[in-house]
Design a protein around this motif. Structure first.
Motif, PDB file in Angstrom:
ATOM      1  N   ARG A  59       0.837  -1.209   0.000  1.00 12.27           N
ATOM      2  CA  ARG A  59       0.000   0.000   0.000  1.00 12.27           C
ATOM      3  C   ARG A  59       0.872   1.259   0.000  1.00 12.27           C
ATOM      4  N   ASN A  60       1.868   1.280   0.880  1.00 12.32           N
ATOM      5  CA  ASN A  60       2.754   2.446   0.939  1.00 12.32           C
ATOM      6  C   ASN A  60       3.504   2.636  -0.378  1.00 12.32           C
ATOM      7  N   LEU A  61       3.977   1.516  -0.926  1.00 17.18           N
ATOM      8  CA  LEU A  61       4.772   1.575  -2.144  1.00 17.18           C
ATOM      9  C   LEU A  61       3.951   2.078  -3.327  1.00 17.18           C
ATOM     10  N   LEU A  62       2.784   1.493  -3.527  1.00 10.92           N
ATOM     11  CA  LEU A  62       2.003   1.787  -4.727  1.00 10.92           C
ATOM     12  C   LEU A  62       1.249   3.109  -4.644  1.00 10.92           C
ATOM     13  N   LEU A  63       0.792   3.465  -3.467  1.00  5.83           N
ATOM     14  CA  LEU A  63      -0.055   4.653  -3.370  1.00  5.83           C
ATOM     15  C   LEU A  63       0.684   5.891  -2.881  1.00  5.83           C
ATOM     16  N   GLU A  64       1.880   5.700  -2.304  1.00  2.00           N
ATOM     17  CA  GLU A  64       2.625   6.856  -1.807  1.00  2.00           C
ATOM     18  C   GLU A  64       3.944   7.060  -2.550  1.00  2.00           C
ATOM     19  N   ARG A  65       4.745   5.996  -2.644  1.00  2.00           N
ATOM     20  CA  ARG A  65       6.068   6.141  -3.257  1.00  2.00           C
ATOM     21  C   ARG A  65       6.011   6.240  -4.781  1.00  2.00           C
ATOM     22  N   MET A  66       5.358   5.273  -5.407  1.00  2.00           N
ATOM     23  CA  MET A  66       5.406   5.181  -6.860  1.00  2.00           C
ATOM     24  C   MET A  66       4.805   6.385  -7.587  1.00  2.00           C
ATOM     25  N   PRO A  67       3.711   6.979  -7.093  1.00  2.00           N
ATOM     26  CA  PRO A  67       3.210   8.163  -7.795  1.00  2.00           C
ATOM     27  C   PRO A  67       4.236   9.284  -7.883  1.00  2.00           C
ATOM     28  N   GLN A  68       5.188   9.310  -6.945  1.00  2.00           N
ATOM     29  CA  GLN A  68       6.223  10.338  -6.974  1.00  2.00           C
ATOM     30  C   GLN A  68       7.459   9.896  -7.749  1.00  2.00           C
ATOM     31  N   ALA A  69       7.652   8.575  -7.858  1.00  2.00           N
ATOM     32  CA  ALA A  69       8.927   8.071  -8.378  1.00  2.00           C
ATOM     33  C   ALA A  69       8.892   7.623  -9.832  1.00  2.00           C
ATOM     34  N   VAL A  70       7.729   7.193 -10.337  1.00  3.15           N
ATOM     35  CA  VAL A  70       7.709   6.622 -11.681  1.00  3.15           C
ATOM     36  C   VAL A  70       7.972   7.689 -12.733  1.00  3.15           C
ATOM     37  N   GLU A  71       8.692   7.299 -13.766  1.00  8.02           N
ATOM     38  CA  GLU A  71       8.986   8.226 -14.854  1.00  8.02           C
ATOM     39  C   GLU A  71       7.894   8.214 -15.918  1.00  8.02           C
ATOM     40  N   ASP A  72       7.213   7.075 -16.062  1.00  3.20           N
ATOM     41  CA  ASP A  72       6.181   6.948 -17.087  1.00  3.20           C
ATOM     42  C   ASP A  72       4.896   6.432 -16.443  1.00  3.20           C
ATOM     43  N   PRO A  73       4.029   7.340 -15.964  1.00  4.63           N
ATOM     44  CA  PRO A  73       2.795   6.903 -15.300  1.00  4.63           C
ATOM     45  C   PRO A  73       1.906   6.042 -16.192  1.00  4.63           C
ATOM     46  N   ASP A  74       1.898   6.313 -17.498  1.00  4.61           N
ATOM     47  CA  ASP A  74       1.082   5.508 -18.411  1.00  4.61           C
ATOM     48  C   ASP A  74       1.508   4.042 -18.371  1.00  4.61           C
ATOM     49  N   ALA A  75       2.819   3.817 -18.533  1.00  8.65           N
ATOM     50  CA  ALA A  75       3.330   2.444 -18.525  1.00  8.65           C
ATOM     51  C   ALA A  75       3.119   1.790 -17.165  1.00  8.65           C
ATOM     52  N   ALA A  76       3.298   2.571 -16.102  1.00  7.04           N
ATOM     53  CA  ALA A  76       3.108   2.023 -14.759  1.00  7.04           C
ATOM     54  C   ALA A  76       1.659   1.625 -14.527  1.00  7.04           C
ATOM     55  N   ALA A  77       0.728   2.461 -14.985  1.00 10.06           N
ATOM     56  CA  ALA A  77      -0.692   2.144 -14.816  1.00 10.06           C
ATOM     57  C   ALA A  77      -1.044   0.836 -15.511  1.00 10.06           C
ATOM     58  N   ASP A  78      -0.446   0.615 -16.671  1.00 14.56           N
ATOM     59  CA  ASP A  78      -0.750  -0.598 -17.439  1.00 14.56           C
ATOM     60  C   ASP A  78      -0.060  -1.841 -16.883  1.00 14.56           C
ATOM     61  N   GLY A  79       1.167  -1.678 -16.369  1.00 11.52           N
ATOM     62  CA  GLY A  79       1.939  -2.883 -16.093  1.00 11.52           C
ATOM     63  C   GLY A  79       2.579  -3.034 -14.736  1.00 11.52           C
ATOM     64  N   MET A  80       2.543  -2.003 -13.877  1.00 14.30           N
ATOM     65  CA  MET A  80       3.262  -2.089 -12.609  1.00 14.30           C
ATOM     66  C   MET A  80       2.711  -3.182 -11.695  1.00 14.30           C
ATOM     67  N   VAL A  81       1.401  -3.220 -11.521  1.00 16.05           N
ATOM     68  CA  VAL A  81       0.821  -4.215 -10.609  1.00 16.05           C
ATOM     69  C   VAL A  81       1.066  -5.638 -11.113  1.00 16.05           C
ATOM     70  N   PRO A  82       0.830  -5.946 -12.408  1.00 11.91           N
ATOM     71  CA  PRO A  82       1.178  -7.295 -12.882  1.00 11.91           C
ATOM     72  C   PRO A  82       2.661  -7.622 -12.705  1.00 11.91           C
ATOM     73  N   ALA A  83       3.522  -6.620 -12.894  1.00 15.12           N
ATOM     74  CA  ALA A  83       4.958  -6.868 -12.746  1.00 15.12           C
ATOM     75  C   ALA A  83       5.308  -7.188 -11.294  1.00 15.12           C
ATOM     76  N   ILE A  84       4.732  -6.447 -10.353  1.00 18.80           N
ATOM     77  CA  ILE A  84       5.002  -6.722  -8.936  1.00 18.80           C
ATOM     78  C   ILE A  84       4.393  -8.061  -8.537  1.00 18.80           C
ATOM     79  N   ARG A  85       3.232  -8.382  -9.109  1.00 19.37           N
ATOM     80  CA  ARG A  85       2.629  -9.694  -8.842  1.00 19.37           C
ATOM     81  C   ARG A  85       3.589 -10.807  -9.283  1.00 19.37           C
ATOM     82  N   ALA A  86       4.176 -10.637 -10.463  1.00 19.96           N
ATOM     83  CA  ALA A  86       5.132 -11.635 -10.953  1.00 19.96           C
ATOM     84  C   ALA A  86       6.373 -11.677 -10.069  1.00 19.96           C
TER      85      ALA A  86
END
Length: 564
Positions: A59-86
């Motif tokens: 929760r902290n990582l995805l909702l607090e850290r990543m919105p500030q850290a990701v360089e490409d929000p579009d790509a993260a929205a599409d693939g970050m959660v599946p990637a972390i799941r893997a």
């Protein structure tokens, strides 16, 4: 801070390389490249254990850290959660999900629950970024404290050398303003009535000023804000604040904890900007503290106070129509700037020269990184460990890596240096890149490295390199490298090329020879107990265009897993 991030990235590199090899066969729909930033921030937050994951971490990582850290929000929205799941599945299936973690099923369930909120957060981040870009276009160079106009000068600077965390933490523990913020928080205590509706009484203000030994009440509010920035003080209800339970323990003994606290308050440097009775005049001087810092840095870390005063007066007048009036009204605008920066341990002033301290240099580099401006900052040579050298060299052009090695070697006995490099390479047998770097550097030392190579024969991951180099040096009683040694070297090469991408990996396979040669190699290489063997065999089967090689890779993988 910068060297801690680099150290964390170096620690994660072999694990992420293995995940990249694992993903195509086990999670083909995921993008393993998206995991890197998430894994890095998790490592920095959790600190000691990259394999320890809790639902709250996600929760902290995805909702607090990543919105500030990701360089490409579009790509993260599409693939970050599946990637972390893997990635979490990879950690669990390979035995790397640490004891104390929540069960994998619980973690995956949390990811499912967070996915919609994460996508919303990415959309908000994208909208905010678009807005910021529009604002930047409209207000280019608007802020007196912007670093961007100095980007070219920053990139032209010689390498900035950063002191080790132990020294920086020792300096952070002595910062007067942090100590005052702690004292103020302890004075506040628990459940003090302060907030939007309730202010400190005049008597409370006098008591606080006296407790902190301040010359005048106005300084109290900047220290109050600093205490909040440092998380020494926190709201705990409607119009009440309380001291944090850990505040009394400052200065913290742990170096990382001490530096984390200091870094939390880094943006308090803006409290050094002059405050005037007229809000418009105050605004005209906004950013003055940052403007001074960047000018000191690009001048090599030291600058005449008179020169700074003249240049900043001119810059202030150019930046704002009221700049000249504000400068005159403040009488000595740099006085509060210098007072705050010295109080925060970032500069010293002697004989009319303003000089960045090691802590100040670290802080400015951190802010430059945050501004997304390229800066060449590395650990100081005299404080650089063998592992630091290997980690940084892996990412440098060859000529720069050679220069770093030469400077590092100049401070060390060659024989001892060889041992240190090989010991560093042995710390993590999964890190093939560090191992190859170490072998290359030690190999360049010649016969003086023979004792270190002999010691390395006892280390399974280094034995192939040691045997090869001892044979090349015609060392006494040196044995020829075995077939298993050669196969280990091939597997290391494949590991590194796989981390560079599919095309590089396929090219490294072709370097071995035609399909029949690779098939013959696969028939025996499965016997080598290499940490990436199974992932590499899967990758060979997936990447090589010849179906016969694919079949041979699957047979080899079966034998490796069954131990036959």
């Amino acid at each position: 801070m910068t060297d801690r991030i680099e150290a964390a990235a170096a620690e994660l590199r072999p694990l992420l390389q293995e995940f990249i090899l694992w993903a195509p066969a086990n999670a083909p729909d995921s993008d393993p490249d998206l995991v890197g930033p998430a894994a890095l921030w998790h490592r920095l937050d959790v600190k000691g254990d990259v394999g320890l994951w809790k639902r709250q971490d996600l929760r902290n990582l995805l909702l607090e850290r990543m919105p500030q850290a990701v360089e490409d929000p579009d790509a993260a929205a599409d693939g970050m959660v599946p990637a972390i799941r893997a990635y979490l599945t990879f950690l669990s299936s390979t035995g790397r999900l640490s004891a104390g973690s929540d069960p994998l099923e619980s973690l995956l369930e949390e990811l499912d629950e967070l996915e919609d909120d994460f996508v919303d957060a990415m959309e908000d981040a994208l909208a905010e970024r678009d807005w910021d870009e529009e604002e930047d276009e409209l207000d280019e160079d608007e802020s007196l404290g912007d670093f961007e106009p100095f980007a070219d000068e920053i990139s032209d600077l010689p390498t900035i050398r950063l002191r080790p965390d132990s020294e920086l933490a020792a300096a952070a523990r002595q910062v007067p303003l942090v100590g005052q913020a702690r004292d103020l928080a302890l004075w506040v205590g628990t459940g003090r009535k302060v907030g939007e509706e309730t202010l400190l009484s005049d008597e409370e203000v006098r008591d606080a000023v006296k407790a902190l030994g301040l010359a005048e009440p106005q300084a109290l509010w900047n220290i109050w804000n600093l205490a909040i920035d440092l998380e020494f003080l926190a709201p705990d209800g409607d119009d009440t604040v309380s001291v944090d339970s850990d505040t009394a323990a400052w200065p913290f003994e742990d170096d990382e904890d001490a530096l984390d606290v200091w870094t939390l308050g880094l943006h308090s440097i803006d409290y050094g900007d002059p405050e005037l009775d007229d809000d418009d005049l105050t605004l005209a001087l906004s950013g003055l503290t940052r403007a001074l810092l960047i000018r000191v840095l690009v001048n090599g870390g030291s600058r005449s106070l008179d020169e700074l005063r003249g240049e900043l007066a001119e810059a202030t007048a150019e930046y704002d129509d009221l700049g000249a009036d504000a400068w005159a009204a403040a009488v000595d605008p740099l006085a509060p700037v210098i007072a705050w920066l010295t109080g925060y341990g970032m500069v010293t002033v002697a004989d009319g020269e303003v000089t960045l301290t090691p802590l100040g240099t670290e802080g400015v580099v951190h802010m430059i990184d945050e501004a997304d401006i390229e800066v060449d900052a590395r650990p100081a040579i005299d404080a650089m460990t063998a592992l630091d050298l290997l980690s940084f060299s892996a990412d440098l052009p060859e000529d720069e890596a050679d220069a770093e090695f030469a400077a590092w070697m100049a401070l060390r006995d060659p024989g001892r240096a060889a041992s240190e490099l090989l010991e560093a390479a042995a710390e993590d047998e999964a890190d093939a890149l560090i191992r190859v770097q170490a072998a290359s550097l030690v190999g360049s030392l010649g016969e003086v490295a023979v004792p270190a190579w002999r010691e390395a024969l006892e280390e399974a991951s280094l034995r192939p390199y040691a045997a090869t180099h001892l044979a090349q040096l015609d060392a006494e009683d040196a044995l020829e490298p075995t077939q298993a040694d050669t196969h280990w070297l091939i597997l290391d090469m494949w590991t590194i090329s796989a981390g560079l991408g599919r095309s590089e990996f396929v090219s490294s396979l072709h370097d071995i020879g035609p399909a029949q040669t690779i098939i013959g190699l696969l028939d025996v290489i499965w016997k080598v107990r290499h940490p990436h063997l199974e992932e590499l065999l899967e990758a060979v089967g997936d990447a090589h265009p010849d179906p016969q090689v694919g079949k041979a890779a699957k047979r080899a993988l079966f034998k490796a897993r069954s131990g036959r």
